[in-house]
Design a protein around this motif. Structure first.
Motif, PDB file in Angstrom:
ATOM      1  N   CYS A   1       0.852  -1.192   0.000  1.00 61.48           N
ATOM      2  CA  CYS A   1       0.000   0.000   0.000  1.00 61.48           C
ATOM      3  C   CYS A   1       0.891   1.246   0.000  1.00 61.48           C
ATOM      4  O   CYS A   1       1.957   1.261   0.614  1.00 61.48           O
TER       5      CYS A   1
ATOM      6  N   HIS B   1       0.146   3.910   1.456  1.00 61.30           N
ATOM      7  CA  HIS B   1      -0.117   4.646   2.694  1.00 61.30           C
ATOM      8  C   HIS B   1       0.710   4.109   3.861  1.00 61.30           C
ATOM      9  O   HIS B   1       1.035   4.867   4.776  1.00 61.30           O
ATOM     10  N   GLY B   2       1.016   2.825   3.862  1.00 57.08           N
ATOM     11  CA  GLY B   2       1.751   2.246   4.981  1.00 57.08           C
ATOM     12  C   GLY B   2       2.246   0.866   4.619  1.00 57.08           C
ATOM     13  O   GLY B   2       2.184   0.462   3.453  1.00 57.08           O
TER      14      GLY B   2
ATOM     15  N   ALA C   1       1.427  -2.332   4.471  1.00 52.70           N
ATOM     16  CA  ALA C   1       0.408  -3.378   4.413  1.00 52.70           C
ATOM     17  C   ALA C   1       0.460  -4.011   3.043  1.00 52.70           C
ATOM     18  O   ALA C   1       0.738  -3.333   2.044  1.00 52.70           O
TER      19      ALA C   1
ATOM     20  N   CYS D   1      -7.306  -1.973   1.234  1.00 50.08           N
ATOM     21  CA  CYS D   1      -6.141  -2.262   2.063  1.00 50.08           C
ATOM     22  C   CYS D   1      -6.587  -2.842   3.412  1.00 50.08           C
ATOM     23  O   CYS D   1      -7.540  -2.329   4.011  1.00 50.08           O
TER      24      CYS D   1
ATOM     25  N   LEU E   1      -5.172  -2.626   6.256  1.00 48.99           N
ATOM     26  CA  LEU E   1      -4.760  -1.908   7.465  1.00 48.99           C
ATOM     27  C   LEU E   1      -5.700  -0.744   7.824  1.00 48.99           C
ATOM     28  O   LEU E   1      -6.188  -0.669   8.947  1.00 48.99           O
ATOM     29  N   HIS E   2      -5.942   0.160   6.871  1.00 45.06           N
ATOM     30  CA  HIS E   2      -6.823   1.311   7.176  1.00 45.06           C
ATOM     31  C   HIS E   2      -7.977   1.422   6.189  1.00 45.06           C
ATOM     32  O   HIS E   2      -8.612   2.473   6.094  1.00 45.06           O
ATOM     33  N   GLN E   3      -8.181   0.391   5.403  1.00 40.16           N
ATOM     34  CA  GLN E   3      -9.326   0.317   4.488  1.00 40.16           C
ATOM     35  C   GLN E   3      -9.303   1.368   3.378  1.00 40.16           C
ATOM     36  O   GLN E   3     -10.356   1.727   2.828  1.00 40.16           O
ATOM     37  N   GLY E   4      -8.118   1.901   3.059  1.00 40.40           N
ATOM     38  CA  GLY E   4      -7.993   2.709   1.844  1.00 40.40           C
ATOM     39  C   GLY E   4      -8.235   1.815   0.630  1.00 40.40           C
ATOM     40  O   GLY E   4      -8.104   0.592   0.721  1.00 40.40           O
TER      41      GLY E   4
ATOM     42  N   PRO F   1      -7.733   6.524   3.505  1.00 39.37           N
ATOM     43  CA  PRO F   1      -6.741   7.594   3.544  1.00 39.37           C
ATOM     44  C   PRO F   1      -5.684   7.549   2.445  1.00 39.37           C
ATOM     45  O   PRO F   1      -4.743   8.327   2.491  1.00 39.37           O
ATOM     46  N   VAL F   2      -5.799   6.664   1.460  1.00 38.89           N
ATOM     47  CA  VAL F   2      -4.752   6.626   0.443  1.00 38.89           C
ATOM     48  C   VAL F   2      -4.904   7.815  -0.506  1.00 38.89           C
ATOM     49  O   VAL F   2      -6.025   8.180  -0.897  1.00 38.89           O
TER      50      VAL F   2
HETATM   51 FE1  FES Z   1      -3.069   0.940   3.422  1.00 33.93          FE
HETATM   52 FE2  FES Z   1      -3.117   2.665   5.484  1.00 33.93          FE
HETATM   53  S1  FES Z   1      -1.631   1.142   5.032  1.00 33.93           S
HETATM   54  S2  FES Z   1      -4.617   2.399   3.919  1.00 33.93           S
END
Ligand code: FES
Length: 109
Positions: free
Chosen positions: A49, A51-52, A54, A68, A70-73, A86-87
């Motif tokens: 991802c 964003h982080g 994952a 995703c 981890l944070h459902q982006g 949040p992506v």
């Molecule tokens: Fe994928 Fe945060 S790590 S949305």
């Protein structure tokens, strides 16, 4: 995803190894790549991802969107476009070719 005639095609896996309407992953040339099959068409993106840390292969594919874990982006697997916060940064995508029951990808050098 447009192809680049200057880049070679790399054999990634058997077409049968990519589950229908789901996601899997392959390691190729030191890259972690996610492979998706949507209505019979295969798409390839980076598996991490933007964003982080994952792995998208652990996420949930619905239609052309990967969520995703981890944070459902979410991203559109066809072109890597972010479709849900949040992506915000697009995923890198790779051209795909199917030949002889195998999945080939074009990877940057
Ligand atoms: Fe994928 Fe945060 S790590 S949305």
């Amino acid at each position: 995803m447009t192809t680049d005639n200057a880049l070679p095609w790399t054999d990634a896996t058997a077409l049968d190894e990519v589950p229908d309407d789901d996601v899997t992953s392959v390691q190729l040339d030191g890259r972690d790549i996610a492979l998706y099959k949507v209505e019979g068409t295969v798409f390839a993106t980076d598996n991490t991802c933007t964003h982080g840390h994952a792995r998208l292969c652990d996420g949930f594919l619905e239609g052309h969107e990967i969520e995703c874990p981890l944070h459902q982006g979410k991203f559109d697997v066809r072109d890597g476009t972010p479709t849900c916060a949040p992506v915000t940064e697009a995923l890198r995508c790779y051209p795909v070719r199917i030949e002889g029951g195998r999945v080939f990808l074009q990877l940057p050098g």
